[in-house]
Design a protein around this motif. Structure first.
Motif: not given
Lengths: 290, 115
Positions: B49-52, B81-90
């Protein structure tokens, strides 16, 4: 020693009041320090993070700290958020659920901090109605702030946090303070520079800059926070040493405070009425990440 | 012996909150160990649910100090992986690539990874 504290709002003047308190007490050892709050007609709850850090530091120098003449409205809010429980008062219930309690953490407490945010904010029904995307961004932002303290502050006395919700203004304020080495020393030691404290904060919040040198990359947390706060039309304030930096409505200003804070404070103010769907802001394909 | 190792973040971290750099390190050690053995690695973000960025820097960004971008592209996959988390990982990946462009940093990281 008796020190009078003026009102403490979450703005530059509020931080100036706190660094002034630090300047007057930083050399105290084994003494009695009475903080007279008769003139403290207002105290923003989230400022308890920085205030608590200073009082904890005084306690670590074996000083006896007494808070006196607290005005009733201030006493009520600081009792609701649990701050005064540390200074001889009984905690009172937060009926309207507008506080995120004051809490001290150690640097190993990442998970404890995460649970605290879940229990004291995300899962509480009385907290503001925010879009799912906004809640997720808020939660991630405060985790980023905490991680930043864990990774960079080298604090031995802990990390302090507190939050306050202002329903009429649709604002949620949350602050994290540490008693670490501060951004100026961190940046200057890493880069061999001699930046002032405000310049060091500006450097640390700018794109791609990082003081990390080991095998784990860094340099993203504060930038993500800056981007989110700009989109949300909220406010981000950072105090470190005598540096003050404030991002409000997308514009950043810096100033030098008259005295130093012995660490770093990061305060965010979220616009809870923001309807933006942050969840859809990215369209990166799973196969195009690496 | 299976050629692919699937890693569940939820299982390793023990929580849907993937926020601590130390937890990211545990994830990294498994990915890195498996990749060094020539395995394909699938990292499942199911129920996270949350990533940093601190967590992802330790878990995945750090890999760019040990492996080439081509190796990582070939051997590492992410699922659920959720779309916004994908953006963070990128963003984390881009930052890591930039960070390890400095050859000294790359050499140091490689030495640490090889023990």
């Amino acid at each position: 020693m008796k020190i009078s504290l003026p009102e403490v709002r979450h703005d530059q003047a509020g931080f100036e009041a706190l660094v002034q308190l630090f300047a007057r007490t930083q050399d105290c050892l084994l003494g009695k320090i009475e903080i007279d709050m008769v003139k403290t007609s207002w105290f923003d709850g989230d400022m308890c993070a920085a205030f608590g850090a200073l009082l904890y530091r005084l306690g670590s120098n074996l000083n006896n700290v007494v808070l006196s003449n607290i005005q009733t409205p201030v006493e009520r809010i600081l009792s609701k958020n649990g701050f005064l429980s540390n200074y001889g008062r009984v905690r009172i219930p937060d009926t309207w659920g507008t506080t995120i309690p004051y809490q001290r953490f150690d640097v190993k407490d990442d998970r404890f901090f995460a649970s605290y945010i879940e229990q004291e904010f995300v899962q509480r029904p009385e907290m503001p109605k925010m879009s799912k995307g906004l809640i997720k961004k808020f939660r991630e932002s405060v985790f980023e702030i905490f991680s930043n303290s864990v990774l960079h502050s080298r604090t031995e006395l802990g990390i302090f946090s507190c939050g306050q919700y202002f329903p009429k203004r649709h604002r949620l304020d949350f602050a994290v303070a540490d008693l670490g080495i501060g951004m100026k020393r961190n940046v200057n030691e890493s880069l061999g520079l001699n930046l002032t404290a405000p310049a060091a904060i500006e450097w640390a919040t700018s794109a791609r800059n990082t003081t990390k040198t080991g095998s784990i990359p860094g340099g993203l947390g504060l930038k993500l926070l800056r981007e989110f706060i700009t989109l949300n039309k909220g406010r981000l304030q950072i105090v470190s040493d005598n540096g003050y930096w404030c991002l409000d409505q997308g514009n950043a200003v810096t100033a030098a405070l008259p005295f130093e804070f012995p660490g770093t404070i990061v305060g965010v103010e979220i616009n809870t009425a923001d309807k933006r769907s942050y969840a859809l802001s990215s369209e990166v394909d799973e196969t195009d990440i690496f | 012996m299976s050629k692919t190792l699937t890693i569940s973040l939820l299982e390793i971290v023990g929580s849907p909150l993937c926020v601590a750099s130390e937890d990211g390190q545990k994830v990294h050690d498994r990915i890195s160990g498996a990749m060094r053995e020539g395995k394909m690695v699938v990292v499942s973000f199911l129920n996270v649910t949350s990533l940093t960025s601190a967590f992802l820097n330790a878990a995945i960004g750090q890999l760019y100090g040990e492996f080439s971008a081509d190796e990582i592209r070939e051997k590492l996959r992410v699922h659920d992986i959720q779309p916004d988390d994908r953006g963070l990982l990128k963003r984390v990946v881009e930052t890591a690539k930039e960070y390890f462009k400095d050859p000294e940093r790359f050499k140091r990281a490689k030495r640490v990874a090889m023990g």
